[in-house]
Design an enzyme around this catalytic site. Structure first.
Site, PDB file in Angstrom:
ATOM      1  N   GLY A 119     -34.394  17.249 -35.325  1.00  0.00           N
ATOM      2  CA  GLY A 119     -33.689  18.358 -33.932  1.00  0.00           C
ATOM      3  C   GLY A 119     -32.233  18.079 -33.287  1.00  0.00           C
ATOM      4  CB  ILE A 141     -35.679   4.173 -36.906  1.00  0.00           C
ATOM      5  CG1 ILE A 141     -37.130   4.765 -36.434  1.00  0.00           C
ATOM      6  CG2 ILE A 141     -34.595   4.080 -36.857  1.00  0.00           C
ATOM      7  CD1 ILE A 141     -37.589   3.983 -34.927  1.00  0.00           C
ATOM      8  CG  ASP A 142     -40.202   8.097 -36.058  1.00  0.00           C
ATOM      9  OD1 ASP A 142     -39.841   6.908 -36.315  1.00  0.00           O
ATOM     10  OD2 ASP A 142     -40.486   9.314 -35.904  1.00  0.00           O
ATOM     11  CG  MET A 184     -40.645   3.267 -32.400  1.00  0.00           C
ATOM     12  SD  MET A 184     -38.724   4.291 -32.035  1.00  0.00           S
ATOM     13  CE  MET A 184     -38.441   3.558 -30.243  1.00  0.00           C
ATOM     14  NE  ARG A 186     -41.329  12.551 -30.106  1.00  0.00           N
ATOM     15  CZ  ARG A 186     -41.918  12.721 -29.261  1.00  0.00           C
ATOM     16  NH1 ARG A 186     -41.432  11.217 -28.863  1.00  0.00           N
ATOM     17  NH2 ARG A 186     -42.468  13.019 -28.837  1.00  0.00           N
ATOM     18  CD  GLU A 237     -43.603   6.165 -31.171  1.00  0.00           C
ATOM     19  OE1 GLU A 237     -43.304   6.619 -30.016  1.00  0.00           O
ATOM     20  OE2 GLU A 237     -42.728   7.691 -31.936  1.00  0.00           O
ATOM     21  CD  GLN A 289     -40.365   0.476 -34.378  1.00  0.00           C
ATOM     22  OE1 GLN A 289     -41.154   0.547 -35.466  1.00  0.00           O
ATOM     23  NE2 GLN A 289     -40.629   0.443 -33.055  1.00  0.00           N
ATOM     24  NE  ARG A 290     -33.758   4.530 -31.846  1.00  0.00           N
ATOM     25  CZ  ARG A 290     -34.003   5.376 -30.078  1.00  0.00           C
ATOM     26  NH1 ARG A 290     -35.372   6.389 -30.433  1.00  0.00           N
ATOM     27  NH2 ARG A 290     -33.337   5.600 -29.399  1.00  0.00           N
TER      28      ARG A 290
END
Ligand code: F6P
Length: 363
Positions: A119, A141-142, A184, A186, A237, A289-290
């Site tokens: 983003g 992290i993703d 996590m 998305r 998630e 996780q972050r």
């Protein structure tokens, strides 16, 4: 001739952001003699002129092992479609990008280094297309940004998830339970997939492979028949059942245009409890996780990214993002990196390896 640069961190935070900031500041000052300013809270910091702080060598001393970002960040608010509050309390999406660019110019910066995920880098690209000299640094992290093998922050998140799986194993074994860990991810299941392999999971559910609840039950029953009286499931998630939807914790609003995910672990638990004669418990790992101190890998990668970003500014190579390809740090067009998300290939080597290890991938 570059004299002064700005740096901002945008999107959800992740471990290693401070390593990038430090890498930028140290190399800009020590190698090039430039001045560096930090813009606070992502692109929001460019809405006014009083959100910038000088980044000296003293300002970045000691921040390498620290999680988060000393500059602050936000994962809301895009200057090209900014939610401006009206007197009646409602919000109108407004393009305020001209003001952002003017403020950047008024701050006297010759270039902006934008550290962010998909983003934030899309915003950086649009600003660069409008004439602001921008270099991007990939963070999330993703690990779902394209054209880089990995993003910094991912390795630390993986360590956290794997550690959680190790801990869940011991209690699952004692109580003969099914333990579900929701992590996590998305749109991409990298954290679930790699922590699941490293943590010895029995079932891994990722957004790229819609899952079949009956098959999950069958595989847990079969494992029980083989003497495995507990099972570990890792669910990203963003995972969802065949023909179903992702589980949303909170829908999008006028102000927060991205829905908040969460709940797939509970959803799976409720369903499989019906077909299994076993207790099921759910752990949502969430923002752990972050947080925390970055791993050695993320500190080194973040530092190298920071240094390379400064080199791109020096070369006038704008509209580019630094990336790790193989063992080398390279520059790729931000446009290429943000065109598509880097998702797990359902038929790729890593998923096949997981399945060869006897891990059920939801299908
Ligand atoms: O993009 C990174 C991420 O950690 C996603 O996996 C998750 O959906 C999102 O951020 C959560 O963001 P927030 O901090 O707004 O809850």
């Amino acid at each position: 001739m570059v004299k002064k640069i700005g740096i901002l961190t945008g999107g959800g935070d992740c471990p290693g952001l401070n390593a990038v900031i430090r890498g930028v500041v140290k190399s800009a000052i020590l190698r090039h003699g430039w001045e560096v300013i930090g813009i606070k809270d992502g692109f929001d910091g460019l809405l006014t002129l009083n959100n910038a702080i000088p980044l000296t060598l003293e300002a970045v001393r000691g921040i390498l092992p620290r999680g988060g970002t000393i500059l602050g960040t936000t994962n809301r608010g895009n200057p090209f479609s900014y939610p401006l509050r009206q007197s009646d309390g409602s919000y109108i999406q407004t393009d305020i990008s001209d003001q952002v660019i003017e403020n950047a110019r008024n701050l006297g910066i010759d270039a902006l280094i934008a550290v962010g995920g998909e983003g934030s880098l899309k915003i950086a690209l649009q600003l660069s297309q409008k004439g602001l000299p921008v270099v991007g640094v990939p963070k999330t992290i993703d690990n779902d940004l394209d054209k880089t093998d990995v993003t910094f922050g991912y390795n630390t998140a993986l360590e956290t998830a794997t550690d959680a799986l190790d801990k869940l194993h011991t209690t699952a074994e004692s109580h003969h339970r099914v333990m579900i860990l929701e992590v996590m991810g998305r749109y991409a299941g990298w954290i679930a997939l790699e922590s699941g392999i490293a943590g010895g999971a029995d079932v891994i559910l990722i957004p790229e492979i819609p899952f079949e609840l009956e098959k999950i039950c069958t595989s847990i029953k079969e494992r029980k028949d083989r003497g495995g009286n507990f099972s570990i499931i890792v669910a990203a998630e963003g995972a969802f059942p065949t023909g179903g939807d992702r589980v949303v914790a909170e829908g999008a609003t006028e102000r927060y245009t991205i829905e908040r995910l969460g709940g797939v672990g509970q959803f799976v638990a409720k369903q499989i409890e019906k077909c299994l004669d076993m207790d099921v418990r759910v752990t949502v790992l969430g923002h752990l996780q972050r947080g925390g101190s970055p791993t050695t890998f993320d500190r080194a990668l973040g530092s190298r990214f920071g240094v390379r970003a400064v080199e791109l500014v020096e070369q006038g190579d704008f509209g580019k993002m630094v990336a790790l390809q193989g063992r080398k740090i390279v520059a790729v067009p931000i446009a290429d990196a943000t065109r598509e998300l880097k998702q797990v290939n359902p038929d790729g080597e890593i998923v096949r390896a997981a399945e060869s290890l006897g891990i059920m991938m939801g299908r």
